[in-house]
Design an enzyme around this catalytic site. Structure first.
Site, short mmCIF file in Angstrom:
data_model
loop_
_atom_site.label_atom_id
_atom_site.label_comp_id
_atom_site.label_asym_id
_atom_site.label_seq_id
_atom_site.Cartn_x
_atom_site.Cartn_y
_atom_site.Cartn_z
N ASP A 57 0.73 -1.10 -0.01
CA ASP A 57 0.05 -0.01 0.01
C ASP A 57 0.84 1.38 -0.17
OD1 ASP A 57 -2.41 -1.82 0.03
OD2 ASP A 57 -2.39 -1.56 2.51
N LYS A 110 1.89 2.27 -5.35
CA LYS A 110 2.31 1.30 -6.55
C LYS A 110 1.36 1.40 -7.56
CE LYS A 110 2.27 -2.58 -4.30
NZ LYS A 110 1.96 -2.09 -2.80
N GLY A 167 -4.49 -4.15 -3.82
CA GLY A 167 -5.41 -3.30 -4.25
C GLY A 167 -4.85 -2.02 -4.53
N HIS A 168 -4.59 -1.57 -5.89
CA HIS A 168 -3.86 -0.64 -6.34
C HIS A 168 -4.82 0.44 -6.83
CE1 HIS A 168 -0.21 -3.64 -7.11
NE2 HIS A 168 -0.73 -3.61 -5.91
N GLN A 216 1.93 -6.26 -3.01
CA GLN A 216 2.60 -6.34 -1.85
C GLN A 216 3.87 -5.62 -1.59
OE1 GLN A 216 1.36 -9.56 -3.27
NE2 GLN A 216 -0.44 -8.51 -2.82
P1 GDP Z 1 -0.71 0.34 -3.50
O1 GDP Z 1 -1.34 -0.92 -2.97
O2 GDP Z 1 0.63 0.46 -3.22
O3 GDP Z 1 -1.15 0.63 -4.85
O4 GDP Z 1 -1.49 1.44 -2.72
P2 GDP Z 1 -2.90 1.51 -2.40
O5 GDP Z 1 -3.69 2.11 -3.39
O6 GDP Z 1 -3.36 0.26 -1.26
O7 GDP Z 1 -3.03 2.70 -1.05
C1 GDP Z 1 -2.48 3.93 -1.45
C2 GDP Z 1 -3.36 5.11 -1.15
O8 GDP Z 1 -2.86 6.28 -0.96
C3 GDP Z 1 -4.44 5.04 -2.13
O9 GDP Z 1 -5.71 5.57 -1.63
C4 GDP Z 1 -3.94 6.25 -2.96
O10 GDP Z 1 -4.97 6.96 -3.71
C5 GDP Z 1 -3.29 7.02 -2.15
N1 GDP Z 1 -2.09 7.89 -2.44
C6 GDP Z 1 -1.22 7.29 -3.44
N2 GDP Z 1 -0.19 8.42 -3.46
C7 GDP Z 1 -0.52 9.43 -2.43
C8 GDP Z 1 0.03 10.48 -2.16
O11 GDP Z 1 1.05 11.02 -2.46
N3 GDP Z 1 -0.69 11.31 -1.30
C9 GDP Z 1 -1.74 10.95 -0.73
N4 GDP Z 1 -2.42 11.68 0.28
N5 GDP Z 1 -2.54 9.93 -1.17
C10 GDP Z 1 -1.76 9.05 -1.80
P1 IMO Z 2 -0.85 -4.18 -2.40
O1 IMO Z 2 -0.60 -4.68 -3.64
C1 IMO Z 2 -0.94 -4.58 2.15
C2 IMO Z 2 -1.15 -8.85 3.72
C3 IMO Z 2 -2.40 -9.31 4.61
C4 IMO Z 2 -1.78 -10.25 5.37
C5 IMO Z 2 -0.64 -10.70 4.57
C6 IMO Z 2 -0.95 -12.12 4.18
O2 IMO Z 2 -2.08 -3.46 -2.38
O3 IMO Z 2 0.11 -3.53 -1.55
P2 IMO Z 2 -2.52 -12.77 1.91
O4 IMO Z 2 -4.04 -12.55 1.88
O5 IMO Z 2 -1.47 -12.25 1.11
O6 IMO Z 2 -2.32 -14.17 2.14
O7 IMO Z 2 -2.48 -12.00 3.51
O8 IMO Z 2 -0.22 -9.82 3.52
N1 IMO Z 2 -1.27 -7.93 2.36
C7 IMO Z 2 -1.40 -6.90 1.90
N2 IMO Z 2 -0.85 -5.75 2.79
N3 IMO Z 2 -1.01 -4.39 0.63
C8 IMO Z 2 -1.21 -5.74 -0.09
O9 IMO Z 2 -1.16 -5.62 -1.26
C9 IMO Z 2 -1.43 -6.87 0.51
N4 IMO Z 2 -1.49 -8.22 0.15
C10 IMO Z 2 -1.54 -8.92 1.26
O10 IMO Z 2 -2.99 -8.08 5.07
O11 IMO Z 2 -1.20 -9.26 6.43
MG MG Z 3 -2.85 -1.60 -1.89
#
Ligand code: GDP
Ligand code: IMO
Ligand code: MG
Length: 424
Positions: free
Chosen positions: A13, A16, A40-41, A223
């Site tokens: 998270d 990415k 979840g991207h 991840q």
């Molecule tokens: P990922 O799994 O690495 O793609 O990240 P996620 O989408 O799960 O979580 C990142 C969250 O932060 C999302 O809600 C993005 O919209 C948000 N986000 C990404 N870059 C920034 C930033 O520079 N500032 C803020 N405030 N939010 C951001």
């Molecule tokens: P993105 O790509 C954050 C965590 C779960 C749990 C552990 C194992 O959005 O960054 P799993 O279901 O993979 O067997 O769970 O890994 N986890 C993540 N945490 N971002 C993710 O993906 C994750 N995918 C799995 O919360 O701790």
């Molecule tokens: Mg994510």
């Protein structure tokens, strides 16, 4: 430079999705190489928010081909749902989206088992309950269903029989749970196979050919390095190789074919699920960061745990995935806090360590903090930062030994500074 990897450098998270979407503007191919719909991207443009789970984050750009490579664990029903969700934003054709015939299928049995294990476990991992671990187990155990099996009813039946022979005992006797009869699962998966068939192909050869043609390829990790099955905080990890090594086996390329490794680093640290987290902040400032950063899981909606930036952990991540530069995201969330700290070392048994090497028990380390001057940037003028933010960036670059090539200061596409060029 034609090949670039996006790798989460913390516990996932990090942003990415946002960075992949932006760099896709210059890419011909975006390849997911591991993980599944546990990811979840998030991509935000204007008032629109798109969350991708299995489909690569280049899909919104029409010139880009998206590839789900053989290292991914693939959930066909969730894939089709995701395809529906992105329809208002892009036109997806089999030319633009390819699924490896050798990707491993997540079946109903994997999801069920993941949930039952989590519910029964004393020390819960806090998985996403998407069936990721059980599906990878079956892949390594040589009893998995592959995507190509979905297209051949007899083969699918044979595979499911092997898979269910052990699992039926677990469901019946250990977990005392009902489970879908084989025939029902066979029909469900075969029907899904018919729907995904146009997208299924040999992605290994497709990527190989693209490399020969000097196409620009972005490898999109899911991840993060600290959730990696080998490098991460085991057993509180996911079940795949999330970093550099995962690209080689998961997409089917060689080391020279991943020229740059861009680590995505959130300006602080978050984690969803259980497991050690040395810099975790429990109340007060941790809650403020959680709220300001809207730190809720993009897949499960769970509240993310928050803490200060952890340099020893990041130094380890840089080594573990041979990162060549980093993107620092969510700096806006730290802006306007009235305090700012960074962990520069761990202490354990009276000794100090500036890098989190695998022998350290992360549950037992005491993080050592440096107090920094907080920054109050409003990011109105691109590339112009307060001295305090510049100091934060300088410290990170000095400690990690890699440049901060990108700075993100908001969820929207436009809220970004490229401090160096990629794909040149
Ligand atoms: P990922 O799994 O690495 O793609 O990240 P996620 O989408 O799960 O979580 C990142 C969250 O932060 C999302 O809600 C993005 O919209 C948000 N986000 C990404 N870059 C920034 C930033 O520079 N500032 C803020 N405030 N939010 C951001
Ligand atoms: P993105 O790509 C954050 C965590 C779960 C749990 C552990 C194992 O959005 O960054 P799993 O279901 O993979 O067997 O769970 O890994 N986890 C993540 N945490 N971002 C993710 O993906 C994750 N995918 C799995 O919360 O701790
Ligand atoms: Mg994510």
């Amino acid at each position: 430079m034609n090949t670039l990897a996006i790798i989460g450098a913390q516990w996932g998270d990090e942003g990415k999705g946002k960075i992949t979407d932006l760099l896709s503007q210059k890419a011909d191919l975006v390849v997911r190489y591991q993980g599944g719909n546990n990811a979840g991207h998030t991509i935000v443009f204007g008032d629109t928010k798109v969350v991708l789970h299995q489909i690569p984050s280049g899909i919104l750009h029409d010139h880009c081909t998206s590839v789900i490579a053989h290292g991914v664990v693939f959930e066909p029903e969730a894939f089709l749902q995701e395809l529906e969700e992105i329809k208002p934003h892009t036109t997806v054709t089999p030319e633009r989206l390819k699924i490896s015939l050798n990707a491993t299928v997540i079946t109903s049995y994997h999801k069920l088992l993941d949930g039952l294990r989590e519910d029964a476990a004393k020390n819960k991992i806090g998985t996403t309950k998407k069936g990721i671990g059980p599906a990878y187990e079956d892949k390594i155990g040589r009893r998995a269903v592959k995507v190509k099996d979905l297209l051949d009813r007899e083969q699918l039946q044979a595979r499911l029989e092997v898979m269910l022979s052990e699992k039926a005992h677990l469901f019946e006797h250990l977990y005392k749970s009902e489970f879908p009869p084989l025939q029902e699962e066979l029909e469900r998966l075969f029907a899904l196979g018919q729907k995904i068939a146009p997208f299924v192909s040999d992605t290994f050869s497709f990527i190989d050919e693209a490399i020969k043609q000097d196409k620009k390829i972005l490898f999109e990790g899911a991840q993060g390095i600290l959730l990696d099955i080998d490098y991460g905080s085991y057993p509180y990890v996911t079940s795949s190789s999330t970093g550099y090594a995962g690209i080689l086996t998961g997409a089917g390329v060689s080391t020279g074919q991943v020229e740059e490794r861009l680590g995505i680093v959130k300006a602080y640290t978050t984690r969803v699920g259980a497991g050690p987290f040395p810099t975790e902040l429990f109340v007060g400032i941790g809650e403020i960061i959680q709220e300001k950063g809207k730190e809720f899981g993009a897949t499960t909606g769970r509240r993310r745990r928050c803490g200060w930036l952890d340099l020893p952990m990041l130094k380890y991540a840089v080594k573990a995935s041979a990162l060549t530069s980093i993107a620092l995201t969510k700096v806006d969330v730290l802006s306007c806090l009235d305090q700012l700290e960074v962990c520069y070392a761990y202490e354990i048994d009276g000794k100090e360590y500036d890098c989190a090497y695998p022998g350290l028990d992360l549950e037992k380390v005491t993080p050592k903090y440096k107090k920094l001057s907080p920054f109050t940037d409003d990011f109105k003028q691109s590339g112009v930062y307060t001295t305090e933010l510049q100091d934060y960036i300088d410290l990170i670059e000095k400690e990690l030994g890699v440049p901060v090539g990108i700075l993100a200061y908001g969820p929207e596409r436009s809220e970004i500074d490229f401090r160096r060029e990629y794909f040149v």
